[in-house]
Design a protein around this motif. Structure first.
Motif, PDB file in Angstrom:
ATOM      1  N   UNK A 196       0.953  -0.871  -0.207  1.00 34.56           N
ATOM      2  CA  UNK A 196       0.049  -0.105   0.152  1.00 34.56           C
ATOM      3  C   UNK A 196       1.022   1.459   0.038  1.00 34.56           C
ATOM      4  N   UNK A 197       0.398   1.538  -0.982  1.00 32.64           N
ATOM      5  CA  UNK A 197       1.123   3.606  -1.151  1.00 32.64           C
ATOM      6  C   UNK A 197       0.014   4.430  -0.134  1.00 32.64           C
ATOM      7  N   UNK A 198       0.789   5.469   0.571  1.00 35.23           N
ATOM      8  CA  UNK A 198      -0.134   6.518   1.510  1.00 35.23           C
ATOM      9  C   UNK A 198      -0.070   7.378   1.148  1.00 35.23           C
ATOM     10  N   UNK A 199      -0.898   8.430   0.953  1.00 34.64           N
ATOM     11  CA  UNK A 199      -0.442   9.939   0.064  1.00 34.64           C
ATOM     12  C   UNK A 199      -0.682  10.763   1.093  1.00 34.64           C
ATOM     13  N   UNK A 201      -0.353  20.445   3.352  1.00 36.34           N
ATOM     14  CA  UNK A 201      -0.258  22.313   2.260  1.00 36.34           C
ATOM     15  C   UNK A 201      -0.124  22.217   1.352  1.00 36.34           C
ATOM     16  N   UNK A 202       0.361  21.593   0.527  1.00 37.27           N
ATOM     17  CA  UNK A 202       0.539  21.190  -1.037  1.00 37.27           C
ATOM     18  C   UNK A 202       1.892  20.107  -0.982  1.00 37.27           C
ATOM     19  N   UNK A 203       2.373  20.209   0.184  1.00 33.56           N
ATOM     20  CA  UNK A 203       3.409  19.249  -0.428  1.00 33.56           C
ATOM     21  C   UNK A 203       2.912  18.265   0.529  1.00 33.56           C
ATOM     22  N   UNK A 204       3.624  17.213  -0.600  1.00 26.21           N
ATOM     23  CA  UNK A 204       3.018  15.543  -0.494  1.00 26.21           C
ATOM     24  C   UNK A 204       3.736  14.670   0.008  1.00 26.21           C
ATOM     25  N   UNK A 205       3.431  13.689   0.312  1.00 25.26           N
ATOM     26  CA  UNK A 205       4.901  12.875   1.398  1.00 25.26           C
ATOM     27  C   UNK A 205       3.643  11.910   0.805  1.00 25.26           C
ATOM     28  N   UNK A 208       2.193   5.008  -9.103  1.00 25.54           N
ATOM     29  CA  UNK A 208       0.607   5.721  -8.975  1.00 25.54           C
ATOM     30  C   UNK A 208       0.452   6.651  -8.043  1.00 25.54           C
ATOM     31  N   UNK A 209       1.571   6.493  -7.360  1.00 31.37           N
ATOM     32  CA  UNK A 209       1.624   7.952  -6.495  1.00 31.37           C
ATOM     33  C   UNK A 209       2.047   9.025  -7.054  1.00 31.37           C
ATOM     34  N   UNK A 210       2.909   8.758  -7.928  1.00 29.18           N
ATOM     35  CA  UNK A 210       3.823   9.982  -8.098  1.00 29.18           C
ATOM     36  C   UNK A 210       3.055  10.542  -9.704  1.00 29.18           C
ATOM     37  N   UNK A 229      -0.439  15.508 -10.831  1.00 31.89           N
ATOM     38  CA  UNK A 229      -2.016  15.706 -11.389  1.00 31.89           C
ATOM     39  C   UNK A 229      -2.723  16.541 -10.234  1.00 31.89           C
ATOM     40  N   UNK A 230      -2.027  16.394  -9.143  1.00 31.23           N
ATOM     41  CA  UNK A 230      -2.713  17.638  -8.102  1.00 31.23           C
ATOM     42  C   UNK A 230      -1.866  18.606  -8.466  1.00 31.23           C
TER      43      UNK A 230
END
Length: 72
Positions: free
Chosen positions: A15-18, A22-26, A60-62, A67-68
Motif C-alpha cells: 500500500x502507498x499512502x499519500x 498544505x500542498x507538500x505531499x509525502x 501511481x502515487x507519483x 495531477x494534484x
C-alpha cells in the motif's frame, strides 16, 4: 479526529499512502502480513517479490501527486 490520507493505492499486499501537508505531499509505503496470531499487521520492510508491486504503487502515487500539483 486524526488526519486522513489524501489517497491510497494498494496492489497485492503493498500500500502507498499519500499525505497532503498544505500542498507538500509525502508517501508512506507498507506491506501487509499476518502475524503469529492471525491478525493483519503492517511492515515497512519488503521482500524481493514485493518490489514490482512497490514500484507500481510508487508510480501511481507519483502520477496522482503530479495531477494534484498541476491542477493548482
Amino acid at each position: 479526529m486524526a488526519n486522513q490520507p489524501a489517497q491510497k493505492f494498494k496492489i497485492g499486499l503493498i500500500t502507498a499512502t499519500i499525505w497532503d501537508n498544505d500542498g507538500f505531499y509525502s508517501v508512506d509505503f507498507s506491506r501487509a502480513y499476518k502475524g503469529e496470531t492471525g491478525d493483519w499487521r503492517n511492515s515497512n520492510s519488503f521482500h524481493h517479490s514485493d518490489l514490482l508491486n512497490l514500484a507500481k504503487c510508487a508510480e501511481r502515487a507519483e502520477i496522482w501527486i503530479g495531477r494534484q500539483t498541476n491542477a493548482r
